[in-house]
Write a protein that holds these residues in place. Structure first.
Motif, PDB file in Angstrom:
ATOM      1  N   GLY A 158       0.771  -1.160   0.200  1.00 53.81           N
ATOM      2  CA  GLY A 158      -0.067  -0.105  -0.065  1.00 53.81           C
ATOM      3  C   GLY A 158       0.941   1.305   0.025  1.00 53.81           C
ATOM      4  O   GLY A 158       0.462   2.459  -0.192  1.00 53.81           O
ATOM      5  N   ARG A 159       2.180   1.099   0.351  1.00 47.96           N
ATOM      6  CA  ARG A 159       2.991   2.191   0.215  1.00 47.96           C
ATOM      7  C   ARG A 159       3.911   2.384  -0.851  1.00 47.96           C
ATOM      8  O   ARG A 159       4.501   3.433  -1.440  1.00 47.96           O
ATOM      9  CB  ARG A 159       3.644   2.374   1.281  1.00 47.96           C
ATOM     10  CG  ARG A 159       2.591   2.579   2.751  1.00 47.96           C
ATOM     11  CD  ARG A 159       3.342   2.813   4.149  1.00 47.96           C
ATOM     12  NE  ARG A 159       4.653   1.840   4.282  1.00 47.96           N
ATOM     13  CZ  ARG A 159       5.701   1.906   4.695  1.00 47.96           C
ATOM     14  NH1 ARG A 159       6.295   3.202   4.380  1.00 47.96           N
ATOM     15  NH2 ARG A 159       6.664   0.942   4.762  1.00 47.96           N
ATOM     16  N   PHE A 160       4.450   1.220  -1.242  1.00 52.92           N
ATOM     17  CA  PHE A 160       5.748   1.000  -2.111  1.00 52.92           C
ATOM     18  C   PHE A 160       4.850   0.218  -3.473  1.00 52.92           C
ATOM     19  O   PHE A 160       3.984  -0.498  -3.487  1.00 52.92           O
ATOM     20  CB  PHE A 160       6.818   0.093  -1.621  1.00 52.92           C
ATOM     21  CG  PHE A 160       7.514   0.604  -0.545  1.00 52.92           C
ATOM     22  CD1 PHE A 160       7.219   1.726   0.000  1.00 52.92           C
ATOM     23  CD2 PHE A 160       8.695  -0.045  -0.330  1.00 52.92           C
ATOM     24  CE1 PHE A 160       7.880   2.429   1.025  1.00 52.92           C
ATOM     25  CE2 PHE A 160       9.604   0.544   0.993  1.00 52.92           C
ATOM     26  CZ  PHE A 160       9.147   1.708   1.371  1.00 52.92           C
ATOM     27  N   THR A 161       5.623   0.768  -4.544  1.00 53.03           N
ATOM     28  CA  THR A 161       5.164   0.185  -5.912  1.00 53.03           C
ATOM     29  C   THR A 161       6.190  -0.163  -6.707  1.00 53.03           C
ATOM     30  O   THR A 161       7.203   0.800  -6.991  1.00 53.03           O
ATOM     31  CB  THR A 161       4.432   1.018  -6.802  1.00 53.03           C
ATOM     32  OG1 THR A 161       3.077   1.346  -5.994  1.00 53.03           O
ATOM     33  CG2 THR A 161       3.949   0.495  -7.967  1.00 53.03           C
ATOM     34  N   ILE A 162       6.660  -1.483  -6.915  1.00 52.51           N
ATOM     35  CA  ILE A 162       7.825  -1.950  -8.171  1.00 52.51           C
ATOM     36  C   ILE A 162       7.102  -2.114  -9.519  1.00 52.51           C
ATOM     37  O   ILE A 162       5.895  -2.324  -9.793  1.00 52.51           O
ATOM     38  CB  ILE A 162       8.012  -3.476  -7.447  1.00 52.51           C
ATOM     39  CG1 ILE A 162       9.321  -3.812  -8.228  1.00 52.51           C
ATOM     40  CG2 ILE A 162       6.908  -4.443  -7.622  1.00 52.51           C
ATOM     41  CD1 ILE A 162       9.962  -4.971  -7.598  1.00 52.51           C
ATOM     42  N   SER A 163       8.076  -1.609 -10.139  1.00 53.55           N
ATOM     43  CA  SER A 163       7.307  -1.916 -11.835  1.00 53.55           C
ATOM     44  C   SER A 163       9.063  -2.056 -12.451  1.00 53.55           C
ATOM     45  O   SER A 163       9.839  -1.847 -12.026  1.00 53.55           O
ATOM     46  CB  SER A 163       6.958  -0.456 -12.096  1.00 53.55           C
ATOM     47  OG  SER A 163       7.865   0.838 -12.112  1.00 53.55           O
ATOM     48  N   ARG A 164       8.778  -2.519 -13.727  1.00 51.86           N
ATOM     49  CA  ARG A 164      10.088  -2.555 -14.641  1.00 51.86           C
ATOM     50  C   ARG A 164       9.649  -2.034 -15.870  1.00 51.86           C
ATOM     51  O   ARG A 164       8.671  -2.005 -16.203  1.00 51.86           O
ATOM     52  CB  ARG A 164      10.321  -4.185 -14.464  1.00 51.86           C
ATOM     53  CG  ARG A 164       9.612  -5.028 -15.042  1.00 51.86           C
ATOM     54  CD  ARG A 164      10.126  -6.382 -14.851  1.00 51.86           C
ATOM     55  NE  ARG A 164      11.157  -6.809 -15.684  1.00 51.86           N
ATOM     56  CZ  ARG A 164      11.954  -7.650 -15.460  1.00 51.86           C
ATOM     57  NH1 ARG A 164      11.470  -8.714 -14.240  1.00 51.86           N
ATOM     58  NH2 ARG A 164      13.116  -8.084 -15.926  1.00 51.86           N
ATOM     59  N   ASP A 165      10.704  -1.636 -16.866  1.00 53.30           N
ATOM     60  CA  ASP A 165      10.738  -1.473 -18.071  1.00 53.30           C
ATOM     61  C   ASP A 165      11.779  -2.255 -18.734  1.00 53.30           C
ATOM     62  O   ASP A 165      12.660  -1.732 -18.862  1.00 53.30           O
ATOM     63  CB  ASP A 165      10.744   0.256 -18.428  1.00 53.30           C
ATOM     64  CG  ASP A 165      10.917   0.624 -19.581  1.00 53.30           C
ATOM     65  OD1 ASP A 165      10.731  -0.136 -20.619  1.00 53.30           O
ATOM     66  OD2 ASP A 165      10.255   1.997 -19.965  1.00 53.30           O
ATOM     67  N   ASN A 166      11.267  -3.168 -19.508  1.00 56.16           N
ATOM     68  CA  ASN A 166      12.208  -4.139 -20.327  1.00 56.16           C
ATOM     69  C   ASN A 166      12.745  -3.444 -21.544  1.00 56.16           C
ATOM     70  O   ASN A 166      13.829  -4.071 -21.983  1.00 56.16           O
ATOM     71  CB  ASN A 166      11.410  -5.357 -20.623  1.00 56.16           C
ATOM     72  CG  ASN A 166      11.283  -6.232 -19.504  1.00 56.16           C
ATOM     73  OD1 ASN A 166      11.828  -6.030 -18.347  1.00 56.16           O
ATOM     74  ND2 ASN A 166      10.517  -7.329 -19.411  1.00 56.16           N
ATOM     75  N   VAL A 167      12.302  -2.264 -21.860  1.00 56.72           N
ATOM     76  CA  VAL A 167      12.806  -1.732 -22.974  1.00 56.72           C
ATOM     77  C   VAL A 167      13.874  -0.789 -22.523  1.00 56.72           C
ATOM     78  O   VAL A 167      15.133  -0.883 -23.176  1.00 56.72           O
ATOM     79  CB  VAL A 167      11.906  -0.712 -23.692  1.00 56.72           C
ATOM     80  CG1 VAL A 167      12.400   0.009 -24.882  1.00 56.72           C
ATOM     81  CG2 VAL A 167      10.653  -1.507 -24.521  1.00 56.72           C
TER      82      VAL A 167
END
Length: 125
Positions: free
Chosen positions: A66-75
């Motif tokens: 609820g406080r942290f958000t993980i994401s990735r951009d494979n490009v």
């Protein structure tokens, strides 16, 4: 092995936000399950968040949900950790890790074969 470099750490007041980045090089980034871990002084390295190869599934430690958000951009071959509503107990060195084998995110540091050098996050009260 993939090479990883973290950035974005710093000093922030409680309730503030930071965005960490983990830039990869050397191998095909999209072949790796990725994770964020942290280690406070005198404590073991602990899982914070993980993301599968496509970015379609994410996992969080209860302490950051609820406080942290993980994401990735494979490009852009980069992973991110958006940290909001930071608390003093979030103070630690944050590391990104890469996991080549397996189909799912796991939470044990020993499962991750590549690590960055870490970036310090300090949250003042």
């Amino acid at each position: 092995q993939v090479q990883l470099v973290e950035s974005g750490g710093g000093l922030v007041q409680a309730g503030g936000s930071l965005r960490l980045s983990c830039a990869a090089s050397g191998r095909t980034f999209s072949n790796y399950i990725m994770g964020w871990f942290r280690q406070a002084p005198g404590k073991e390295r602990e899982f914070v968040a993980g993301i599968n190869r496509s970015g379609g599934r994410t996992y969080y430690a209860d302490s950051v949900k609820g406080r942290f958000t993980i994401s990735r951009d494979n490009v852009k071959i980069t992973m991110y950790l958006q940290m909001n509503n930071l608390k003093p107990e979030d103070t630690a060195v944050y590391y990104c890790g890469a996991k080549r084998l397996g189909a799912e995110v796991t939470t044990a540091p020993r499962d991750f074969g590549s690590w960055g050098q870490g970036t310090q996050v300090t949250v003042s009260s």
